[in-house]
Each structure stands twice: as C-alpha cells, then as structure tokens.
Design a protein around this motif. Structure first.
Motif, PDB file in Angstrom:
ATOM      1  N   ARG A 141       0.967  -1.324   0.082  1.00 23.12           N
ATOM      2  CA  ARG A 141      -0.131  -0.071   0.095  1.00 23.12           C
ATOM      3  C   ARG A 141       0.892   1.338   0.049  1.00 23.12           C
ATOM      4  O   ARG A 141       0.532   2.191  -0.752  1.00 23.12           O
ATOM      5  N   PHE A 142       1.788   1.183   0.692  1.00 22.76           N
ATOM      6  CA  PHE A 142       2.755   2.589   0.911  1.00 22.76           C
ATOM      7  C   PHE A 142       3.631   2.582  -0.001  1.00 22.76           C
ATOM      8  O   PHE A 142       4.069   3.782  -0.582  1.00 22.76           O
ATOM      9  N   ASP A 143       4.137   1.319  -0.547  1.00 18.27           N
ATOM     10  CA  ASP A 143       5.140   1.735  -2.142  1.00 18.27           C
ATOM     11  C   ASP A 143       4.464   2.285  -2.984  1.00 18.27           C
ATOM     12  O   ASP A 143       4.898   2.879  -3.619  1.00 18.27           O
ATOM     13  N   ASN A 144       3.287   1.559  -3.293  1.00 18.25           N
ATOM     14  CA  ASN A 144       2.487   2.143  -4.332  1.00 18.25           C
ATOM     15  C   ASN A 144       2.182   3.629  -4.049  1.00 18.25           C
ATOM     16  O   ASN A 144       2.307   4.460  -4.955  1.00 18.25           O
ATOM     17  N   GLU A 145       1.559   3.999  -2.867  1.00 14.47           N
ATOM     18  CA  GLU A 145       1.298   5.495  -2.700  1.00 14.47           C
ATOM     19  C   GLU A 145       2.712   6.305  -2.643  1.00 14.47           C
ATOM     20  O   GLU A 145       2.472   7.591  -3.288  1.00 14.47           O
ATOM     21  N   VAL A 146       3.878   5.847  -2.138  1.00 13.98           N
ATOM     22  CA  VAL A 146       4.936   6.728  -2.361  1.00 13.98           C
ATOM     23  C   VAL A 146       5.307   6.873  -3.868  1.00 13.98           C
ATOM     24  O   VAL A 146       5.777   7.974  -4.081  1.00 13.98           O
ATOM     25  N   ASP A 147       5.072   5.838  -4.490  1.00 21.12           N
ATOM     26  CA  ASP A 147       5.346   5.901  -6.052  1.00 21.12           C
ATOM     27  C   ASP A 147       4.543   6.954  -6.526  1.00 21.12           C
ATOM     28  O   ASP A 147       4.921   7.859  -7.417  1.00 21.12           O
ATOM     29  N   ARG A 148       3.209   6.874  -6.167  1.00 20.04           N
ATOM     30  CA  ARG A 148       2.157   7.972  -6.686  1.00 20.04           C
ATOM     31  C   ARG A 148       2.756   9.417  -6.549  1.00 20.04           C
ATOM     32  O   ARG A 148       2.410  10.239  -7.185  1.00 20.04           O
ATOM     33  N   LEU A 149       3.069   9.468  -5.207  1.00 17.52           N
ATOM     34  CA  LEU A 149       3.358  10.887  -4.662  1.00 17.52           C
ATOM     35  C   LEU A 149       4.758  11.468  -5.289  1.00 17.52           C
ATOM     36  O   LEU A 149       4.397  12.646  -5.920  1.00 17.52           O
ATOM     37  N   TYR A 150       5.745  10.468  -5.695  1.00 19.90           N
ATOM     38  CA  TYR A 150       6.940  11.168  -6.708  1.00 19.90           C
ATOM     39  C   TYR A 150       6.138  11.503  -7.972  1.00 19.90           C
ATOM     40  O   TYR A 150       6.691  12.440  -8.587  1.00 19.90           O
ATOM     41  N   GLY A 151       5.449  10.833  -8.275  1.00 23.11           N
ATOM     42  CA  GLY A 151       4.523  10.999  -9.777  1.00 23.11           C
ATOM     43  C   GLY A 151       3.770  12.232  -9.716  1.00 23.11           C
ATOM     44  O   GLY A 151       3.813  13.099 -10.758  1.00 23.11           O
ATOM     45  N   VAL A 152       3.242  12.498  -8.809  1.00 22.27           N
ATOM     46  CA  VAL A 152       2.555  13.991  -8.515  1.00 22.27           C
ATOM     47  C   VAL A 152       3.713  15.042  -8.378  1.00 22.27           C
ATOM     48  O   VAL A 152       3.238  16.125  -9.199  1.00 22.27           O
ATOM     49  N   LEU A 153       4.552  14.867  -7.808  1.00 24.11           N
ATOM     50  CA  LEU A 153       5.602  15.771  -7.808  1.00 24.11           C
ATOM     51  C   LEU A 153       6.081  16.213  -9.357  1.00 24.11           C
ATOM     52  O   LEU A 153       6.523  17.053  -9.800  1.00 24.11           O
ATOM     53  N   ASN A 154       6.467  15.100 -10.083  1.00 24.45           N
ATOM     54  CA  ASN A 154       7.176  14.962 -11.459  1.00 24.45           C
ATOM     55  C   ASN A 154       6.250  15.739 -12.364  1.00 24.45           C
ATOM     56  O   ASN A 154       6.382  16.454 -13.246  1.00 24.45           O
ATOM     57  N   LEU A 155       4.842  15.431 -12.100  1.00 29.54           N
ATOM     58  CA  LEU A 155       3.746  16.228 -12.991  1.00 29.54           C
ATOM     59  C   LEU A 155       4.071  17.671 -12.693  1.00 29.54           C
ATOM     60  O   LEU A 155       3.798  18.291 -13.559  1.00 29.54           O
ATOM     61  N   GLY A 156       3.945  17.912 -11.496  1.00 30.75           N
ATOM     62  CA  GLY A 156       3.754  19.407 -10.977  1.00 30.75           C
ATOM     63  C   GLY A 156       5.079  19.877 -11.454  1.00 30.75           C
ATOM     64  O   GLY A 156       5.178  21.175 -11.578  1.00 30.75           O
ATOM     65  N   LEU A 157       6.262  19.360 -11.795  1.00 33.55           N
ATOM     66  CA  LEU A 157       7.497  19.906 -12.163  1.00 33.55           C
ATOM     67  C   LEU A 157       7.790  19.914 -13.673  1.00 33.55           C
ATOM     68  O   LEU A 157       8.825  20.413 -13.983  1.00 33.55           O
ATOM     69  N   PHE A 158       6.995  19.296 -14.295  1.00 33.50           N
ATOM     70  CA  PHE A 158       6.784  19.161 -15.769  1.00 33.50           C
ATOM     71  C   PHE A 158       7.356  20.494 -16.296  1.00 33.50           C
ATOM     72  O   PHE A 158       6.689  21.642 -16.375  1.00 33.50           O
ATOM     73  N   GLU A 159       8.254  20.571 -17.084  1.00 35.26           N
ATOM     74  CA  GLU A 159       8.959  21.691 -17.651  1.00 35.26           C
ATOM     75  C   GLU A 159       8.774  22.996 -16.933  1.00 35.26           C
ATOM     76  O   GLU A 159       8.380  24.183 -17.445  1.00 35.26           O
ATOM     77  N   LYS A 160       9.170  22.958 -15.471  1.00 34.15           N
ATOM     78  CA  LYS A 160       9.131  24.155 -14.604  1.00 34.15           C
ATOM     79  C   LYS A 160      10.373  24.119 -13.709  1.00 34.15           C
ATOM     80  O   LYS A 160      10.997  22.730 -13.331  1.00 34.15           O
ATOM     81  N   ASP A 161      10.799  25.132 -13.188  1.00 39.19           N
ATOM     82  CA  ASP A 161      11.935  25.204 -12.559  1.00 39.19           C
ATOM     83  C   ASP A 161      11.338  25.004 -11.069  1.00 39.19           C
ATOM     84  O   ASP A 161      12.460  24.422 -10.265  1.00 39.19           O
ATOM     85  N   TRP A 162      10.439  25.565 -10.880  1.00 39.61           N
ATOM     86  CA  TRP A 162       9.798  25.509  -9.542  1.00 39.61           C
ATOM     87  C   TRP A 162       8.531  25.084  -9.481  1.00 39.61           C
ATOM     88  O   TRP A 162       7.908  25.037 -10.290  1.00 39.61           O
ATOM     89  N   LEU A 163       8.078  24.572  -8.082  1.00 35.76           N
ATOM     90  CA  LEU A 163       6.643  23.832  -8.152  1.00 35.76           C
ATOM     91  C   LEU A 163       5.520  24.926  -8.187  1.00 35.76           C
ATOM     92  O   LEU A 163       4.555  24.382  -9.070  1.00 35.76           O
ATOM     93  N   ALA A 164       5.681  26.031  -7.890  1.00 38.75           N
ATOM     94  CA  ALA A 164       4.785  26.930  -7.833  1.00 38.75           C
ATOM     95  C   ALA A 164       4.831  28.375  -8.282  1.00 38.75           C
ATOM     96  O   ALA A 164       5.941  28.791  -7.738  1.00 38.75           O
TER      97      ALA A 164
END
Ligand SMILES: N[C@@H](CCC(=O)N[C@@H](CS)C(=O)NCC(=O)O)C(=O)O
Length: 255
Positions: A141-164
């Motif tokens: 459960r938590f291996d999957n969830e942590v993988d998902r969360l790194y994916g969220v950051l990766n989407l958030g940082l797509f072609e961006k220098d900073w998150l926000a």
C-alpha cells in the motif's frame, strides 16, 4: 551587545524540522534553537504540550509578532512556514494567482507527502524487525502510494524550474526534505521521475540548504546506528502513542 532573536524554534533534525531550518536559513534570520529530544519523550512535557498539543515538533514562538502584542505560537510546519514567509514578505507571493498556487502545494505536502512517506518508513522499519507478522499489505500500500506521490511531484514540475508561482517559494522548501529521502527508500526508483531529480539536484546546491541540513545533524541517529535497547525504548515512545490526558500540571496552575 547582540540582541536576543525574537524567534524560538522547537526542533529536531527530521524532515519536518528541516523544512523550517531551510526557510530560516533562506531568510537569513537569527533564531533560538530549542532542541526537543523526541526519542526521549520531551514532546510530552506539559509545557511543550501547551504549544504543541499534537506532541510533535517543529513549533515556532515569535516574541515580536507584526503589530505587537502577545507572542504568537504556531505548530504544524506548513502553518509555521506561512507565518514566517508572510512576516518576512518573501517566498510566498501574495498576488491571488501565485498565493494559491503556492498554498495548494503546501497543503498537498502536509496532507499527502509527509504523512504517507512517514507511514512508508514506519512499515519498512517494522518489517525489518521481523516480529510483527505479515506486513505485505501495508508495505504494498505505501510503496504504491509513495510511487504515486513522486509521480505527482513529477507532473507538478514538468518543464518548470519551481513547483509553484514561477519562482522559488515555500512550496519547494516544504517538499524538499521528504522528496530527498528517496536515497534511503529502496522502493523508490528516482530515475522514473526526471523532473523531480533535476529539481532535487538544483535545490541541493543552494548554500542555505547546506547550512540548514547541518543544524543539529549529529543528534539524529538512523535506526541502523541504534543499540537494540535504544531501538526498543524509542519504539515505546514513538510508535505506540495513545491519547494524552490533561496534564496534572495544567490543573494545578489553574487552581
Ligand atoms: N504534521 C506535522 C508533523 C510533525 C512530526 O511528525 N514531527 C515528528 C518528527 S518528524 C515528531 O515530532 N514526532 C514526535 C512523536 O512522534 O512523538 C508537521 O508537519 O509539523
């Protein structure tokens, strides 16, 4: 004569504590460092529970709040970062578009990345002890969830220098210390998240980051460095908590 800083930071060098150290170092502010030895149960002291009823550090007490008046005390790292950034007028732009771009990542970190990565580490450590039965369900459960969360950051940082907000902000600072933990987490394949990797690399080179990560660093011993007795003692304090009754000292002070 040097003036005593107005900020007290209740601290231990964990990812949640480091978020505050990073911001303070980026702001170049002086502060009084108050170490809370969480492995020894100092977070349950009646005086500490007054400022942190969640028995967790970090906590900030500002003895010189903007506009004067009584000291302001804040627990929860996200709220502390908002407080400091707002007071300093840096790293949290207040134009409505940027303000909520940053705020959503701060809340995402507090509600998702921190707690889920915390539980991920908890179950992996418990599994390594080999005495808690079959933990394959929480591990998966938590291996999957942590993988998902790194994916969220990766989407958030797509072609961006900073998150926000198109600039370096408390959104980056709050997500960094947990994201940087991929090195200790065997279930995380960081090469699958190239935008996160690039962002981590860039942040790790900031001088303030270096300074912040040094603060109190000798106080932290990873689980592998602990004696079996200490490991047992820490587990008793940190892994088996239930509700804390109203401390007797609080009632006596009232009487
Ligand atoms: N949501 C809180 C979490 C803080 C937290 O979990 N702090 C831990 C260390 S990382 C702590 O003080 N633990 C003491 C305990 O578990 O009793 C925040 O972000 O400030």
């Amino acid at each position: 004569m040097t003036e005593t800083p107005s900020l007290d930071i209740y601290y231990f060098p964990t990812p949640n504590g480091r978020k505050i150290a990073i911001l303070l170092e980026e702001l170049g502010l002086s502060y009084n460092l108050k170490i809370v030895h969480i492995g020894q149960g100092e977070q349950f002291h009646p005086d500490f529970l007054r400022i942190s009823p969640n028995n967790r550090m970090p906590v900030l007490v500002d003895h010189a709040p903007k506009g004067g008046g009584a000291p302001v005390s804040v627990f929860e790292s996200g709220a502390i970062m908002m407080y400091l950034a707002e007071k300093a007028g840096r790293f949290w732009p207040q134009d409505v578009h940027k303000k909520y771009d940053v705020a959503q990542w701060v809340f995402w970190q507090m509600g998702n990345q921190g707690p889920k990565m915390g539980e991920h580490g908890h179950f992996h450590r418990a599994d390594a002890e080999n005495k808690h039965g079959d933990l394959s369900y929480p591990l998966r459960r938590f291996d999957n969830e942590v993988d998902r969360l790194y994916g969220v950051l990766n989407l958030g940082l797509f072609e961006k220098d900073w998150l926000a907000a198109g600039e370096y902000s408390i959104a980056d600072m709050i997500c960094y210390p947990w994201a940087a933990l991929w090195k200790d987490r065997t279930s995380v394949d960081i090469s699958a998240f190239p935008y996160v990797q690039r962002w981590l690399e860039k942040l790790s080179q900031r001088p303030a980051m270096h300074k912040a990560l040094e603060i109190g660093k000798d106080l932290y011993q990873g689980p592998d460095k602990l004696t079996p007795e200490d490991r047992e003692k820490f587990a008793k304090i940190l892994a088996n908590q239930r509700a804390v009754p109203i401390p007797e000292a609080w009632r006596q002070k009232k009487a």
